[in-house]
Design an enzyme around this catalytic site. Structure first.
Site, PDB file in Angstrom:
ATOM      1  N   GLU A 177       0.858  -1.181   0.000  1.00 35.43           N
ATOM      2  CA  GLU A 177       0.000   0.000   0.000  1.00 35.43           C
ATOM      3  C   GLU A 177       0.898   1.235   0.000  1.00 35.43           C
ATOM      4  OE1 GLU A 177      -2.767   0.565   3.276  1.00 35.43           O
ATOM      5  OE2 GLU A 177      -3.503   2.446   2.416  1.00 35.43           O
ATOM      6  N   ASN A 235      -4.326   5.097  -2.047  1.00 32.95           N
ATOM      7  CA  ASN A 235      -5.493   5.692  -1.386  1.00 32.95           C
ATOM      8  C   ASN A 235      -6.062   6.824  -2.227  1.00 32.95           C
ATOM      9  OD1 ASN A 235      -5.681   4.496   1.499  1.00 32.95           O
ATOM     10  ND2 ASN A 235      -3.493   4.854   1.141  1.00 32.95           N
ATOM     11  N   GLU A 267      -7.889   2.402  -2.843  1.00 37.32           N
ATOM     12  CA  GLU A 267      -8.536   2.246  -1.537  1.00 37.32           C
ATOM     13  C   GLU A 267      -9.370   3.485  -1.244  1.00 37.32           C
ATOM     14  OE1 GLU A 267      -5.933   1.162   1.651  1.00 37.32           O
ATOM     15  OE2 GLU A 267      -5.136  -0.570   0.564  1.00 37.32           O
ATOM     16  N   ASP A 297     -11.811   0.865   2.300  1.00 39.15           N
ATOM     17  CA  ASP A 297     -10.804   1.030   3.356  1.00 39.15           C
ATOM     18  C   ASP A 297     -11.503   1.229   4.699  1.00 39.15           C
ATOM     19  OD1 ASP A 297      -8.303   1.333   4.481  1.00 39.15           O
ATOM     20  OD2 ASP A 297      -7.727   3.041   3.245  1.00 39.15           O
ATOM     21  N   GLU A 354      -5.997  -4.888   8.389  1.00 44.50           N
ATOM     22  CA  GLU A 354      -5.086  -3.772   8.620  1.00 44.50           C
ATOM     23  C   GLU A 354      -4.645  -3.773  10.081  1.00 44.50           C
ATOM     24  OE1 GLU A 354      -6.646   0.026   6.236  1.00 44.50           O
ATOM     25  OE2 GLU A 354      -6.796   0.161   8.389  1.00 44.50           O
TER      26      GLU A 354
HETATM   27  P1  C2E Z   1      -5.083   3.990   5.755  1.00 41.78           P
HETATM   28  O1  C2E Z   1      -5.206   4.001   4.282  1.00 41.78           O
HETATM   29  O2  C2E Z   1      -6.118   3.240   6.529  1.00 41.78           O
HETATM   30  O3  C2E Z   1      -3.622   3.435   6.042  1.00 41.78           O
HETATM   31  C1  C2E Z   1      -3.273   2.661   7.139  1.00 41.78           C
HETATM   32  C2  C2E Z   1      -2.589   3.482   8.196  1.00 41.78           C
HETATM   33  O4  C2E Z   1      -2.298   2.635   9.308  1.00 41.78           O
HETATM   34  C3  C2E Z   1      -1.245   4.056   7.781  1.00 41.78           C
HETATM   35  O5  C2E Z   1      -1.062   5.275   8.478  1.00 41.78           O
HETATM   36  C4  C2E Z   1      -0.271   3.019   8.306  1.00 41.78           C
HETATM   37  O6  C2E Z   1       1.030   3.525   8.504  1.00 41.78           O
HETATM   38  C5  C2E Z   1      -0.923   2.646   9.613  1.00 41.78           C
HETATM   39  N1  C2E Z   1      -0.564   1.310  10.052  1.00 41.78           N
HETATM   40  C6  C2E Z   1      -0.193   0.256   9.318  1.00 41.78           C
HETATM   41  N2  C2E Z   1       0.025  -0.833  10.076  1.00 41.78           N
HETATM   42  C7  C2E Z   1      -0.217  -0.463  11.347  1.00 41.78           C
HETATM   43  C8  C2E Z   1      -0.162  -1.158  12.603  1.00 41.78           C
HETATM   44  O7  C2E Z   1       0.146  -2.349  12.701  1.00 41.78           O
HETATM   45  N3  C2E Z   1      -0.510  -0.447  13.709  1.00 41.78           N
HETATM   46  C9  C2E Z   1      -0.874   0.869  13.653  1.00 41.78           C
HETATM   47  N4  C2E Z   1      -1.175   1.481  14.787  1.00 41.78           N
HETATM   48  N5  C2E Z   1      -0.934   1.560  12.481  1.00 41.78           N
HETATM   49  C10 C2E Z   1      -0.610   0.883  11.338  1.00 41.78           C
HETATM   50  P2  C2E Z   1      -0.548   6.570   7.756  1.00 41.78           P
HETATM   51  O8  C2E Z   1       0.530   6.205   6.787  1.00 41.78           O
HETATM   52  O9  C2E Z   1      -0.262   7.571   8.808  1.00 41.78           O
HETATM   53  O10 C2E Z   1      -1.789   7.027   6.896  1.00 41.78           O
HETATM   54  C11 C2E Z   1      -2.951   7.467   7.548  1.00 41.78           C
HETATM   55  C12 C2E Z   1      -4.067   7.653   6.567  1.00 41.78           C
HETATM   56  O11 C2E Z   1      -3.787   8.739   5.671  1.00 41.78           O
HETATM   57  C13 C2E Z   1      -4.300   6.458   5.658  1.00 41.78           C
HETATM   58  O12 C2E Z   1      -5.049   5.495   6.343  1.00 41.78           O
HETATM   59  C14 C2E Z   1      -5.051   7.096   4.519  1.00 41.78           C
HETATM   60  O13 C2E Z   1      -6.425   7.225   4.810  1.00 41.78           O
HETATM   61  C15 C2E Z   1      -4.441   8.476   4.459  1.00 41.78           C
HETATM   62  N6  C2E Z   1      -3.475   8.509   3.346  1.00 41.78           N
HETATM   63  C16 C2E Z   1      -2.204   8.043   3.304  1.00 41.78           C
HETATM   64  N7  C2E Z   1      -1.647   8.246   2.091  1.00 41.78           N
HETATM   65  C17 C2E Z   1      -2.621   8.834   1.323  1.00 41.78           C
HETATM   66  C18 C2E Z   1      -2.684   9.288  -0.041  1.00 41.78           C
HETATM   67  O14 C2E Z   1      -1.733   9.160  -0.841  1.00 41.78           O
HETATM   68  N8  C2E Z   1      -3.866   9.850  -0.455  1.00 41.78           N
HETATM   69  C19 C2E Z   1      -4.926   9.973   0.375  1.00 41.78           C
HETATM   70  N9  C2E Z   1      -6.048  10.538  -0.130  1.00 41.78           N
HETATM   71  N10 C2E Z   1      -4.913   9.555   1.643  1.00 41.78           N
HETATM   72  C20 C2E Z   1      -3.777   8.990   2.131  1.00 41.78           C
HETATM   73 MG    MG Z   2      -7.265   1.847   6.543  1.00 43.42          MG
HETATM   74 MG    MG Z   3      -5.543   2.719   2.888  1.00 41.04          MG
END
Ligand code: C2E
Ligand code: MG
Ligand code: MG
Length: 400
Positions: A177, A235, A267, A297, A354
């Protein structure tokens, strides 16, 4: 510029290329030139010297400690003011490295392609600006303006990190991802939860998504060229779907990036699926027709899941991490996980858990027949250049 007063460090594993670079530097007037054959040797040389150098010229692909790891040590320990990358790697990877180095607070003079020429070296070193090493921080900056976001987009400061998804059944790495990080010049790394909502408000999120999609395709190709063929998820904010031309734009980006739509899944966050329903359904249907996958998602956190599932041609369901977490010990979470998996199975959707953080969560989700695992138990999100090494070392837990 007078290079005689500056101290350079050349880090290059090929003797011939290292000597050629040193000779060019001396021709340009450099008098103080240190050298090392890899990152480890270079750190030793800097430790022995006891003072930072002005500029490091560094290859990326080196044994022992590669250039990227070396650069992060350089920055963290403030061992150099400026760096230039001398490498034969493809431009998208060089660009990533430059942006990371800049975010770490290093002055980036540029990337010089091999074979190295005197002109390219001179152009690169000409960007050196003497300044105090203490003047740049790596603290995460709390405040930013729309102009900062726009500048960041223009300077390619938004980089995709990648978190692996592996098969619960076989342990095989199947996909990643893409998760965006903002490497804000001189400020450190900013998390997407801090800037995505703001970008949505300001109408910048589409440009961001296009950039992440491009970076993802570039890495899919780079990994495949080195023997690892993966799929990827990107995403997408529902706000992108107010523009019905977006399906064609995404298709073009993926084609120009040398990938097949079948390898990319978008997603979509469930809570956002309201809005202009007709337009959103239009875009989702067209993306699906073009062969892209569609994933719901954070499943379970929105409010009209069932209705959306029946209207939208989803191919995958992602169980939100708030339910995966503690599912082995919290009956409520376990029930939600079981029910979501059951529903997905009946609708023929692939399932991803996730936030798998522990062995107990892995074992439970695996026994419940979930398809893919994603979470810290498997790996944290990482820069694209680390995926191949990680995949080499990854071993799923032993099953009894
Ligand atoms: P998401 O798409 O639900 O991504 C999963 C989030 O959970 C990611 O946070 C990831 O680093 C984190 N994560 C993964 N495994 C674990 C785990 O085992 N434990 C915990 N506590 N967390 C875990 P991240 O990278 O901070 O991203 C947060 C959200 O920001 C994403 O949730 C997504 O909704 C958004 N996002 C990230 N990149 C993009 C993008 O390119 N475009 C858009 N529109 N949204 C994005
Ligand atoms: Mg998610
Ligand atoms: Mg995601």
């Amino acid at each position: 510029m007078d290079f005689a007063n500056l101290t350079f460090l050349v880090v290059e594993d090929h003797d011939f290329q290292r000597r050629a670079l040193i000779r060019l530097l001396r021709d340009l007037g450099a008098e103080h030139v240190l050298e090392a054959a890899n990152g480890r040797e270079a750190l030793d040389a800097l430790a022995a010297r006891g003072a930072p150098v002005d500029a490091v010229l560094c290859d990326l692909d080196m044994p022992e400690m590669d250039g990227i790891e070396f650069i992060s040590h350089l920055a963290e320990q403030r061992l150099a003011q400026a760096i230039a990358v001398v490498s034969g790697m493809e431009p998208s990877i060089l660009n990533t490295v430059e942006t990371m180095a800049r975010a770490y607070g290093l002055q980036v003079l540029g990337a010089i392609a091999k074979p190295l020429t005197r002109e390219a070296l001179l152009a690169c070193l000409g960007r050196f600006e003497p300044r105090s090493l203490a003047s740049h921080g790596t603290e995460e900056e709390l405040d930013f303006t729309v102009e900062d976001l726009k500048a960041g987009l223009g300077n390619r400061e938004f980089l995709a990190f990648f978190q692996p998804k592996v098969s619960f059944r076989t342990g095989e790495v199947l996909s990643v991802e893409a998760l965006v990080r903002w490497f804000r010049a001189g400020h450190g790394v900013v998390s997407p939860v801090r800037f995505i909502p703001r970008m949505e408000l300001e109408g910048l999120v589409l440009a961001l998504t296009e950039s992440i999609l491009e970076q993802t395709c570039a890495y899919l190709r780079a990994w495949e060229e080195r023997g690892l063929r993966l799929d990827a998820a990107v995403n997408v904010s529902m706000l992108c779907f107010s523009d019905v031309g977006i399906a064609d734009r995404f298709q073009r980006i993926v084609q120009e990036g040398g990938c097949e739509p079948q390898r990319i899944t978008f997603e979509v966050t469930e809570t956002e699926i309201m809005g202009e329903v007709a337009k959103v359904l239009n875009v989702l249907a067209r993306l699906r027709m073009k062969g892209f996958g569609l994933s719901i998602d954070d499943f379970g956190t929105g409010y009209s899941s069932l209705q959306q599932l029946s209207n939208v041609p989803f191919t995958e369901l992602k169980i939100d991490q708030s339910f995966t977490k503690d599912a082995p010990s919290l009956p409520r979470n376990r029930t939600i996980v079981e029910t979501s998996l059951e529903l997905a199975r009946k609708l023929g959707l692939k399932t991803v858990a996730e936030g798998v953080e522990t062995r107990a969560e892995w074992d439970l989700l695996r026994s419940l027949g979930c398809d893919l695992a994603q979470g810290y138990f498997v790996a944290r999100p990482m820069p694209g250049h680390q995926i191949l090494d990680w995949a080499q070392l990854w071993r799923p837990p032993e099953t009894d």
